[in-house]
Design a protein around this motif. Structure first.
Motif, short mmCIF file in Angstrom:
data_model
loop_
_atom_site.label_atom_id
_atom_site.label_comp_id
_atom_site.label_asym_id
_atom_site.label_seq_id
_atom_site.Cartn_x
_atom_site.Cartn_y
_atom_site.Cartn_z
N PRO A 22 7.87 41.29 -54.77
CA PRO A 22 7.54 39.93 -54.84
C PRO A 22 6.07 39.53 -55.49
N PRO A 23 5.85 38.41 -56.03
CA PRO A 23 4.51 38.32 -56.39
C PRO A 23 3.41 38.35 -55.43
N HIS A 24 2.17 38.83 -55.48
CA HIS A 24 1.35 39.32 -54.47
C HIS A 24 0.08 39.23 -55.00
N HIS A 25 -0.89 39.08 -53.90
CA HIS A 25 -2.20 39.14 -54.31
C HIS A 25 -2.94 39.93 -53.06
N CYS A 26 -4.33 39.97 -53.19
CA CYS A 26 -5.15 40.59 -52.07
C CYS A 26 -5.21 39.73 -50.83
N LYS A 27 -5.22 40.43 -49.74
CA LYS A 27 -5.46 39.70 -48.43
C LYS A 27 -6.87 39.78 -47.81
N VAL A 28 -7.72 38.77 -47.88
CA VAL A 28 -9.22 39.12 -47.47
C VAL A 28 -9.39 38.33 -46.08
N ASP A 29 -9.81 38.83 -45.10
CA ASP A 29 -10.02 38.42 -43.57
C ASP A 29 -8.94 37.91 -43.12
N ASN A 30 -7.86 38.46 -43.42
CA ASN A 30 -6.48 38.07 -42.94
C ASN A 30 -6.07 36.42 -43.22
N THR A 31 -6.34 36.21 -44.52
CA THR A 31 -6.24 34.83 -45.06
C THR A 31 -5.85 35.14 -46.41
N SER A 32 -5.24 34.11 -47.22
CA SER A 32 -4.74 34.23 -48.37
C SER A 32 -5.70 33.39 -49.33
N GLN A 33 -6.69 32.75 -48.83
CA GLN A 33 -7.46 31.71 -49.64
C GLN A 33 -8.43 32.45 -50.24
N ILE A 34 -8.34 32.87 -51.34
CA ILE A 34 -9.18 33.79 -52.07
C ILE A 34 -9.15 33.29 -53.69
N PRO A 35 -10.34 33.55 -54.14
CA PRO A 35 -10.22 33.12 -55.81
C PRO A 35 -9.29 34.42 -56.41
N GLU A 36 -8.43 33.81 -57.03
CA GLU A 36 -7.39 34.90 -57.70
C GLU A 36 -8.07 35.60 -58.75
N HIS A 37 -7.80 37.05 -58.92
CA HIS A 37 -8.19 37.77 -59.95
C HIS A 37 -6.84 38.35 -60.62
N GLU A 38 -6.75 39.26 -60.14
CA GLU A 38 -5.50 40.10 -60.25
C GLU A 38 -4.68 40.36 -59.22
N SER A 39 -3.15 40.80 -59.29
CA SER A 39 -2.69 41.08 -58.03
C SER A 39 -2.91 42.26 -57.22
N CYS A 40 -3.62 43.10 -57.90
CA CYS A 40 -4.13 44.54 -57.37
C CYS A 40 -5.59 44.54 -57.25
N THR A 41 -6.16 43.50 -57.50
CA THR A 41 -7.82 43.51 -57.49
C THR A 41 -8.43 42.35 -56.95
N MET A 42 -9.63 42.50 -56.36
CA MET A 42 -10.28 41.25 -55.75
C MET A 42 -11.70 41.48 -56.08
N TYR A 43 -12.66 40.34 -55.90
CA TYR A 43 -13.86 40.22 -56.08
C TYR A 43 -14.48 40.89 -54.92
N ALA A 44 -15.39 41.93 -55.22
CA ALA A 44 -16.29 42.18 -53.87
C ALA A 44 -17.21 41.24 -53.31
N ASN A 45 -17.31 41.12 -52.07
CA ASN A 45 -18.24 39.92 -51.42
C ASN A 45 -17.65 38.60 -52.05
#
Length: 572
Positions: free
Chosen positions: A67-90
Motif C-alpha cells: 500500500p502507499p506509505h510514508h514515515c511514522k514520526v512520534d507514533n503519528t502520521s502528521q508529518i511534512p511529506e517528503h518521500e515514502s522512504c525518507t523523512m526530514y531530520a528534526n
C-alpha cells in the motif's frame, strides 16, 4: 537400423499400442455420442478439488500488495511529506527553509488502509530497504517447488493419484493455516517452503483426464479452466469484505479444507493408472462400476485383456519390467496460478505389478530419459521452443495477477476484471481451434497479449497521464491473449512430442513453468515499484518474441501424432 534403435522403436510402438488399448477400455464405458454421467460427475468433483485450493493460494495477490506509505514520526502520521522512504531530520523544527537533513524512516511506517486494512507487506514492514525480502521468500519457495513437483509426480505414478493427492492436499492445508496464524516472521518462510513441498494440486486434473477417452480431453481442459475462473471470481469478492490478509487466507483455506474433506470420499482412483500398474482386478471392478452407473452393458467375460498386455510387456523387456518415471501435471498456476492442463494422452508405464502377478526377481528400470529430448536437432528445437513458450506464458499469466493491484482504481474491482476476462479467451479457443488449428491460434493469442501489454508504454505520454484507464485496458487485453494462449498450448505442446517422450516432454515444459515462478517476484512485484508500466512492457516484449519461433513449429491439427523420434525428424 541398429539393434538398439530397433529396440527403442519397438518400445515406442508398443507404448502407443498400450495407450490405444487403455483408450479402448475408456470408450467401452462411455456413451458413443457424449461423455458419460459418471465421468461428468467425477469431472465436477475433481475440478472443484483443483480450483478451490487454488483459490486459497491465489489470496497471495493480497499478501504481496504494497500500500502507499510514508514515515511514522512520534507514533503519528502528521508529518511534512517528503518521500515514502525518507523523512526530514528534526521535522518538528522544520520551517520554510528546506535545507534540513533528509534521513531514512526512523520509527516505522504509516500505510494507506483505504483498500486493504493489512497485507503481509505492511504487517512486517517489507518496504524501502526491506522491499526485496518478500520477493526473495517467494523465489525460494519457487525453487523448492521444482524438485517437489518431480517427487510428487513420481509418487503419484508409483502409489496412485488419489492417495498422493489426499496426502499433499492435507499437508498444504495445514501449512497454509499455520502460515496465516503464526506471528513470528522466522517461521513464515519455513511454512511457505512446506506448502511448496506438497505440490500436488495438479493431480485432480490428471485423474479427470484419465477418466475420459482421448476425443474428450480437449473439452476437459477448457472446461476446467472455466471452473477455475468462476471459482477465482470469489477471491476479490471476499477480499472486499475481509480486508486483513491473515483472516482472508484462513477463511479461504478453511473453505478449501472443508470442501476437500467432503469430496475426498467420492473420488475414485484412475482406471488408466490401475491398468498401467497391472492391477487388473481393481481396474475391472472400477470399469464395471462406471459402466453400470452410465447404464452401459458390458460383456460377462473379462474385458481387460490381461494376458495380451503381460505378453506385450515381456516382449519389450525380455522378461524384465521396464518403466518410465512419469512427471505429469497441470496448469494453474493458474497462478499457478493458474495452473494449467495436460491435454495429451497420459502414457504411464508400469512401476510394479499387482502383488499376485509380479514375477520373482522382477527388476524395475527406466526406458526413457530427459536427455532423449535433446538427441536430435529437430527434437532439440521443439523442446526449446515449447519450453520457452510455457515459461513466458507462466510468467505473463501469473505476473498480471500480481500487477492488478497496482492498476488505477479499486484493487478488488481490478482483480475481478483480470480474472473474468479469461472467459472470452476460452470460448474463442474452443470455437476457433477446430478450424484454425493450434499453431496459428497460439501465435495470434501471443501477439494479442504482447501488443496489448507493450501499449502500456502509453502511460508515460501526456495522453496516458490524462486517461488513467489506459493502464487497465492494456492489462486486460494482455490477459485475454495470454489466457487463450495458455489454454491452447496445453493441448498443442504435448502433441509435438513423440509418443514415448510425450510425458517427459510435457514434464520439461512444466519445469520451465516452475522457473517462471522463481523469477516472477522480481519481474513483477519488484519492477512495478520502479515504474508501474515497466513489468507489463517487459511481459509484452517477451510474448511477442516467443511468438516468432512458434511460426516454424509444425501444425498438429488433423494429423497423426508422431510415434518415434525418427518421425519427428521427417515431420513438416
Amino acid at each position: 537400423m541398429s539393434a538398439k534403435e530397433e529396440k527403442e522403436a519397438h518400445v515406442e510402438k508398443s507404448d502407443e499400442m498400450r495407450g490405444d488399448k487403455i483408450d479402448h477400455y475408456l470408450d467401452m464405458i462411455n456413451p458413443p455420442s457424449r461423455p458419460g454421467r459418471y465421468q461428468m460427475m467425477q469431472f465436477a468433483i475433481l475440478c472443484t478439488l483443483w480450483a478451490i485450493p487454488m483459490m486459497a493460494s491465489m489470496s497471495g495477490i493480497y499478501d504481496a500488495y504494497t500500500p502507499p506509505h510514508h514515515c511514522k514520526v512520534d507514533n503519528t502520521s502528521q508529518i511534512p511529506e517528503h518521500e515514502s522512504c525518507t523523512m526530514y531530520a528534526n521535522w518538528s523544527l522544520l520551517t520554510a527553509n528546506d535545507s534540513h537533513e533528509i534521513v531514512p524512516c526512523q520509527n516505522g511506517f504509516t500505510y494507506d488502509r483505504s483498500q486493504f486494512e493489512e497485507t503481509f507487506i505492511s504487517e512486517f514492514d517489507f518496504v524501502c530497504s526491506r522491499n526485496v525480502y518478500f520477493e526473495t521468500m517467494r523465489t525460494v519457495a519457487g525453487v523448492i517447488t521444482i524438485p517437489a513437483t518431480l517427487i510428487v509426480s513420481y509418487l503419484a505414478d508409483r502409489f496412485g493419484r488419489r492417495k498422493v493427492f489426499i496426502i499433499t492436499f492435507l499437508i498444504d492445508r495445514i501449512a497454509s493455516i499455520l502460515y496465516a496464524a503464526v506471528r513470528k516472521l522466522a517461521f513464515v518462510p519455513i511454512l511457505a517452503g512446506i506448502a511448496a513441498l506438497s505440490a500436488g494440486e495438479f493431480l485432480p486434473i490428471l485423474i479427470a483426464y484419465e477418466l475420459f477417452p482421448a476425443r474428450y480431453r480437449g473439452f476437459v481442459g477448457i472446461a476446467c479452466n472455466v471452473v477455475w475462473v468462476v471459482t477465482a471470481c470469489f477471491i476479490p469478492l471476499m477480499g472486499n469484505f475481509i480486508r486483513q490478509w491473515r483472516m482472508l487466507r484462513l477463511t479461504l483455506t478453511g473453505i478449501a479444507t472443508a470442501v476437500g474433506l467432503i469430496l475426498f470420499w467420492f473420488v475414485t482412483e484412475s482406471p488408466t493408472w490401475l491398468i498401467s500398474q497391472h492391477r487388473y482386478t481393481e481396474a475391472e471392478n472400477l470399469l464395471r462400476k462406471i459402466a453400470k452407473f452410465n447404464k452401459i452393458k458390458l460383456p460377462e467375460t473379462t474385458i481387460i485383456e490381461k494376458q495380451y498386455l503381460l505378453q506385450e510387456q515381456d516382449a519389450i523387456s525380455g522378461g524384465t519390467l521396464q518403466s518410465t518415471a512419469r512427471v505429469t501435471s497441470e496448469s494453474a498456476s493458474r497462478g499457478q496460478v493458474r495452473g494449467k492442463l495436460d491435454c495429451c494422452r497420459p502414457r504411464d508405464k508400469v512401476e510394479d505389478r499387482e502383488q499376485s502377478e509380479q514375477p520373482q526377481g522382477a527388476e524395475v528400470q527406466h526406458g526413457q530419459r530427459f536427455s532423449d529430448l535433446l538427441k536430435s536437432r529437430r527434437m532439440r528445437i521443439i523442446t526449446l521452443i515449447v519450453s520457452g513458450l510455457f515459461l513466458v506464458n507462466a510468467l505473463v499469466y501469473s505476473g498480471l495477477f500480481f500487477l492488478a493491484a497496482y492498476l488505477p482504481g479499486n484493487i478488488h474491482v481490478n482483480n475481478f476484471l483480470i480474472i473474468v476476462v479469461e472467459l472470452p479467451s476460452y470460448i474463442v479457443a474452443l470455437l476457433i481451434m477446430p478450424r484454425l488449428g493450434r499453431k496459428w491460434l497460439t501465435v495470434g493469442f501471443q501477439l494479442l497479449s504482447g501488443l496489448g501489454l507493450v501499449a502500456s508504454i502509453l502511460e508515460i505520454t501526456e495522453f496516458g497521464k490524462q486517461h488513467s484507464w489506459v493502464a487497465l485496458v492494456t492489462a486486460l487485453i494482455g490477459k485475454v491473449g495470454i489466457s487463450g494462449s495458455y489454454a491452447v498450448i496445453y493441448l498443442y505442446g504435448p502433441e509435438l512430442f513423440p509418443t514415448s517422450l510425450r510425458s517427459l516432454g510435457f514434464s520439461a515444459c512444466r519445469v520451465s513453468e516452475m522457473f517462471a515462478q522463481i523469477i516472477l517476484p522480481y519481474a513483477s512485484i519488484y519492477l512495478v515499484k520502479v515504474a508501474p508500466w515497466l513489468p507489463r512492457v517487459l511481459f509484452g516484449g517477451l510474448a511477442i518474441l516467443i511468438s516468432i519461433p512458434v511460426v516454424f513449429l509444425p501444425e498438429t491439427k488433423g494429423k497423426p501424432l508422431p510415434e518415434t523420434i525418427h518421425e519427428i525428424e521427417t515431420w513438416h
